[in-house]
Every structure is written in C-alpha cells, then in structure tokens.
Scaffold this active site. Structure first.
Site, PDB file in Angstrom:
ATOM      1  N   HIS A   1      31.218  34.494  27.848  1.00  0.00           N
ATOM      2  CA  HIS A   1      31.831  35.866  28.480  1.00  0.00           C
ATOM      3  C   HIS A   1      31.472  36.916  27.525  1.00  0.00           C
ATOM      4  O   HIS A   1      31.297  36.727  26.241  1.00  0.00           O
ATOM      5  CB  HIS A   1      33.412  35.759  28.637  1.00  0.00           C
ATOM      6  CG  HIS A   1      33.891  35.249  29.808  1.00  0.00           C
ATOM      7  ND1 HIS A   1      35.270  34.571  29.945  1.00  0.00           N
ATOM      8  CD2 HIS A   1      33.270  35.086  31.000  1.00  0.00           C
ATOM      9  CE1 HIS A   1      35.321  34.249  31.126  1.00  0.00           C
ATOM     10  NE2 HIS A   1      34.087  34.281  31.744  1.00  0.00           N
TER      11      HIS A   1
ATOM     12  N   ASP B   1      32.338  39.736  26.331  1.00  0.00           N
ATOM     13  CA  ASP B   1      33.113  40.305  25.128  1.00  0.00           C
ATOM     14  C   ASP B   1      33.179  39.575  23.887  1.00  0.00           C
ATOM     15  O   ASP B   1      33.480  39.660  22.690  1.00  0.00           O
ATOM     16  CB  ASP B   1      34.526  40.511  25.455  1.00  0.00           C
ATOM     17  CG  ASP B   1      35.470  39.418  25.927  1.00  0.00           C
ATOM     18  OD1 ASP B   1      34.778  38.598  26.582  1.00  0.00           O
ATOM     19  OD2 ASP B   1      36.847  39.227  25.676  1.00  0.00           O
TER      20      ASP B   1
END
EC number: 3.1.26.11
Length: 307
Positions: A65, A67
């Site tokens: 992901h 982030d």
C-alpha cells in the site's frame, strides 16, 4: 538498540503525523540502521534526525500500500548522493521488485551502490551471527507481513580482574579464554575459559505487526518480545469498521500484546481522525488491558534496553 518513529499516521500524510516508517537504530551493534516501511516523505523526515542515509543497511516492507512504500524510490535514489556506498537490501512481498525497479528505470535513476531486492515469503528472511529476522503473513486483504527481529544472545564478558588476581596478565591468552578454550600457562597451570566468563546477555526482541486485523501470526511474532509495535488505526468503538478495513483497534493491539506476553506495546499507524485527547483515549483503552502501552508520535524514540 533504539527505535525512532519517522511516521506514525495512517493512509495519507497529516499535519502532525507522516505516513509509516520506523527506524531500528543498531549503531552500537553493527553501525547501521534498518527501516521498517518507507512511506511518502520518509527521507524528508530523516532530515530532522541524526540518521545518515548511508548507514541504512536494510529496508523491510510490510506490504505494498502506498502509505508504506511511496517513499522508497526517492530514498533509494538519494542515498547515492549522500555517501551511500555500502550495499542496501530491500525485503518485501511479491511485487516489491517490480515496483522499485520500474520507478528507478522510468525516472532514469542509477544507484551507485549494490542494491538487492528480495521478495519474501514466510520464515527466516535474514540471519547472521547477530540477528535473525522472521516474517509471517498477517491479515490485511493483500499480501502483507509482520516482522520479528531477534538479537542472538551475547556471550558473557571475560572477568579480567579475576584473571589478574591469579597472576594472568592481559595478552593473547585472554582471547583464547574468552572463546571458552582451556589454556596451559607458562608456569604449568591449566585454566578453563568457562570459569572466567560471565553469563550470556539475553538478546532483545522487537516485533512489527504491519497493517493487520488481529491474527495468530502477530501473536507468534510478538511472543515474549521486548517491544511490540502494533498498528492502532481505530478506537475500540470502531471495532467493526476496523475489521472491514483489515485494521486493528488499540484495544485489539493490547489484547495481542497481553496474549503474546510482550513486555511493552507501542501503538502506531493512528488515523488522522484521532487528535490530541482522542489519542490519549486510544492509549487509555489499550492500557486497560495492557498497562505498559504508549502511542508513538513522529520522532518518538525508545531505547530497547537489555533486561
């Protein structure tokens, strides 16, 4: 061995919390730094610390992901211009190699040091004479791993004073005794190294949950850990929402720490919906189950001492 939290937020950068990255500083142990995840602007966060990018030896990615990985290409690139000559190894789930190599390729980036990218599965992902790093799958909806870093026990110190008292002066014989060898002295005496070596020092353990719903593998990673770093994206009132999004509440993190017999719990990956006193509520919810709990904030440091 020290932890330095470079980013403690969830999903997207916020004013007070950048996205995820944690530095494990092993400067005394091996003169290097290991990173766990590398969200957007991690290298900018590093500028506010004493960490030197050339000292970063390994980067462990929990999942892909954004982030947790969008800061990786920039840091890998910049390391070339900041004295980075030693090898850098990046560990992560399948896809990390394509992601990083593509970003470097399309941007025309050529690193000036050996870069190794290892796509991992469950089990031991790194081991040497000092540390063993284990990865296990966690519950996050996409391939994702948590990590356990276990320092191997350190041999006890040689009792130099006791040796001097029996007339053994410092010299090459000390190294043999430290290695546990039996030595015959010039005067004919025989002494055993084991008699002059203190007890071994217990190795330290730190566990990283990554993003996950509560699962047995995180408990296994955190078993008797000195520190468990566990995501706490939601408060206990949002337990159902946390499950829907493959995350955990602070209360669930505490339950994991308690069941794993960890010594300390550090909460991270905290949603921007929780600010100020709301963060304290997250901590209080966890402390009700596992008292030795703190919530990390950006640039929070914690020394992992030997016990």
């Amino acid at each position: 061995m020290e932890l330095l939290f470079l980013g403690t937020g969830a999903g997207i950068p916020a004013k007070t919390r950048n996205v995820t990255s944690v530095a494990l500083k092993l400067l005394e142990e091996r003169r290097s730094v290991w990173l766990f995840d590398c969200g957007e602007a991690t290298q900018h966060q590093i500028l506010h610390t004493s960490i030197k990018p050339r000292k970063i030896e390994k980067i462990f990615i929990t999942h892909l992901h954004g982030d947790h990985v969008y800061g990786l290409p920039g840091l890998v690139s910049s390391r070339s211009f900041q004295g980075g000559e030693g090898p850098l190894t990046v560990y992560g789930p399948q896809g990390i190699k394509t992601f990083l190599e593509t970003a470097l390729d399309v941007s025309g980036t050529h690193v000036t040091y050996p870069l190794v990218i290892k796509e991992i599965g469950e089990g031991t992902v790194f081991e040497d004479d000092q540390f063993i790093v284990t990865a296990r799958s966690v519950s996050h909806g996409i391939p994702a791993f948590g990590y356990r870093v276990q320092e191997k026990d350190v041999p006890g110190a040689l009792d130099a004073e006791a040796l001097k008292e029996i007339g053994v002066s410092p010299g090459p014989v000390y190294q043999k005794l430290k290695n546990g060898e039996t030595v015959t002295l010039e005067d004919g005496r025989t002494i055993h190294g084991a008699d002059f070596i203190g007890p071994p020092k217990k190795g330290r353990i730190v566990a990283f949950s990554g993003d996950t719903r509560p699962c047995e593998n995180v408990k296994r990673l955190a078993e008797k850990a000195d520190v468990l770093i566990h995501e706490a994206t939601f408060a206990k009132g949002d337990r159902e929402l946390a499950g829907d999004y493959y995350h955990s509440t602070s209360e669930q993190a505490a339950e994991t720490a308690r069941e794993a017999c960890a010594k300390k719990l550090i909460l991270t990956h905290i949603s921007a919906r929780y600010q100020g006193e709301n963060v304290l509520e997250l901590v209080d919810e966890a402390k009700a189950i596992f008292p030795d709990t703190v919530a990390a904030f950006d640039f929070y440091e914690h020394e992992i001492k030997r016990t």
